[in-house]
Design a protein around this motif. Structure first.
Motif, PDB file in Angstrom:
ATOM      1  N   TYR A 155       2.040  -3.281   3.960  1.00 47.76           N
ATOM      2  CA  TYR A 155       0.850  -2.667   4.563  1.00 47.76           C
ATOM      3  C   TYR A 155       0.002  -3.789   5.132  1.00 47.76           C
ATOM      4  O   TYR A 155      -0.633  -4.539   4.382  1.00 47.76           O
ATOM      5  CB  TYR A 155       0.100  -1.858   3.497  1.00 47.76           C
TER       6      TYR A 155
ATOM      7  N   ALA B 140       0.353   3.147   8.173  1.00 49.51           N
ATOM      8  CA  ALA B 140      -0.823   3.167   9.052  1.00 49.51           C
ATOM      9  C   ALA B 140      -2.109   3.100   8.231  1.00 49.51           C
ATOM     10  O   ALA B 140      -2.201   3.681   7.157  1.00 49.51           O
ATOM     11  CB  ALA B 140      -0.811   4.442   9.887  1.00 49.51           C
ATOM     12  N   GLN B 141      -3.105   2.377   8.773  1.00 47.45           N
ATOM     13  CA  GLN B 141      -4.420   2.358   8.127  1.00 47.45           C
ATOM     14  C   GLN B 141      -5.137   3.654   8.450  1.00 47.45           C
ATOM     15  O   GLN B 141      -5.268   4.023   9.614  1.00 47.45           O
ATOM     16  CB  GLN B 141      -5.254   1.201   8.662  1.00 47.45           C
TER      17      GLN B 141
ATOM     18  N   THR C 261       4.035   5.723   6.570  1.00 49.38           N
ATOM     19  CA  THR C 261       4.084   5.027   7.864  1.00 49.38           C
ATOM     20  C   THR C 261       3.473   3.635   7.819  1.00 49.38           C
ATOM     21  O   THR C 261       3.688   2.836   8.724  1.00 49.38           O
ATOM     22  CB  THR C 261       3.330   5.825   8.933  1.00 49.38           C
TER      23      THR C 261
ATOM     24  N   TRP D  40      -4.379   3.842   3.141  1.00 55.65           N
ATOM     25  CA  TRP D  40      -3.181   3.737   3.968  1.00 55.65           C
ATOM     26  C   TRP D  40      -2.345   5.005   3.837  1.00 55.65           C
ATOM     27  O   TRP D  40      -2.360   5.661   2.800  1.00 55.65           O
ATOM     28  CB  TRP D  40      -2.300   2.582   3.512  1.00 55.65           C
TER      29      TRP D  40
END
Length: 326
Positions: A48, A85-86, A83, A79
């Motif tokens: 991440y 993603a943030q 994925t 997160w």
């Protein structure tokens, strides 16, 4: 019991967390990138990316959809587990030290460090179901304890918040009002800073580890001291088996004095204790530095440890572990 060595971090480990099913293991380290691994074979799934400082702590939601991480870059990030993603960033004006989702994942408790003129604080944030609706406002902010608060977790039914840190005192706060309800007595409490705190699977009791070379088991509601485990090195990490009455303590002397001592004297092993009888039942060696993080798989059949050496060691227990008799 052959460990699986998981090398993915460049810097010392700080925290390990399994998801509820026990198929994923999340690791935090001082190298800015929290990592997720398959918990059965130690294969790295992904990282991440987005933090800009050491990551001290993480927690994963019950449905394994969201990860929350606390970092020295003065932020806490949400997160998407799948994925990477943030989803959202909570910003603070001092380093964030620990995070813990409430039962139900609607709230998160975040502790921040003392920094310049800012004192340490415990913040409660509401976690929105839809990340696009997420706000950064605190539902509750508690300040007061001197020194760093190393860990804060939710008490039974989210009614309380349990905190512990550098001032050696365990405190229980009301999570609605922020009022201090109980604090541990100096006579029975730790004598040196508390490094770690972990709850039992049912949340009825919790374990604290301290640099005074001991770990203590407390009742989550009354803050009664139940058990005391003494060892011969500072304790940096503690874990409790969800299956058997076993407690694991990890530690070793401070990183700065590692090179001056023999690796056997460093005592870098995870020690297993009988939870009830408080006696040592075994140890798992392997790390070339103090153990900073420990976690048990929710099924109780494996555990992992993270060290100052940057490795995560994943241990699946042999069948004979399950019938150790004292």
């Amino acid at each position: 019991m052959r460990p699986i060595l998981m090398k993915g971090h460049e810097r010392p480990l700080t925290f390990l967390k399994y998801n509820r099913e026990g198929d994923l293991l999340f690791s935090c380290a001082k190298d800015h990138n929290p990592t997720v691994w398959f918990a059965d074979n130690g294969e790295r799934l992904g990282t991440y990316r987005g933090h800009n400082g050491a990551v001290w702590c993480c927690d994963v939601s019950r449905d394994s959809m969201q990860l929350i991480t606390a970092s020295a870059d003065q932020s806490v990030k949400l997160w998407n587990v799948q994925t990477g993603a943030q989803l959202y960033t909570f910003s603070f004006n001092s380093p964030a030290r620990s995070v813990d989702f409430s039962v139900g994942d609607k709230l998160a408790v975040i502790t921040t460090d003392p920094f310049m003129e800012v004192t340490s604080a415990i913040n409660v944030k509401r976690i929105a179901d839809d990340p696009s609706q997420q706000s950064g406002e605190s539902v509750l902010t508690i300040t007061g304890p001197a020194g760093r608060i190393n860990r804060a977790v939710w008490g039974p039914l989210n009614r309380t918040i349990i905190s512990a840190g550098e001032d050696c005192v365990v405190r229980i706060w009301d999570s609605e009002t922020g009022k201090l309800l109980k604090e541990s007595e100096p006579e029975v409490g730790h004598k040196k800073p508390i490094s770690s705190l972990t709850k039992s699977a049912d949340g009825s009791h919790f374990l604290t580890g301290s640099l005074d070379k001991s770990a203590k088991l407390w009742d989550s509601r009354t803050l009664t001291l139940i058990k005391n485990y003494t060892t011969e090195r500072p304790v940096n990490a503690v874990a409790m088996s969800p299956l058997l009455d076993h407690v694991v303590l990890g530690g070793g002397q401070d990183a700065s004095s590692v090179t001056t001592t023999d690796h056997r004297a460093g005592k870098f092993e995870a020690k297993f204790y009988d939870k009830i009888l408080q006696e040592e039942i075994g140890g798992v060696k392997g790390h070339f530095g103090p153990i900073n993080a420990l976690a048990f798989n929710p099924d109780g059949k494996s555990f992992s440890s993270g060290g100052e050496d940057g490795y995560v060691r994943l241990h699946h227990f042999d069948p004979d572990y399950f019938n150790i008799k004292i």
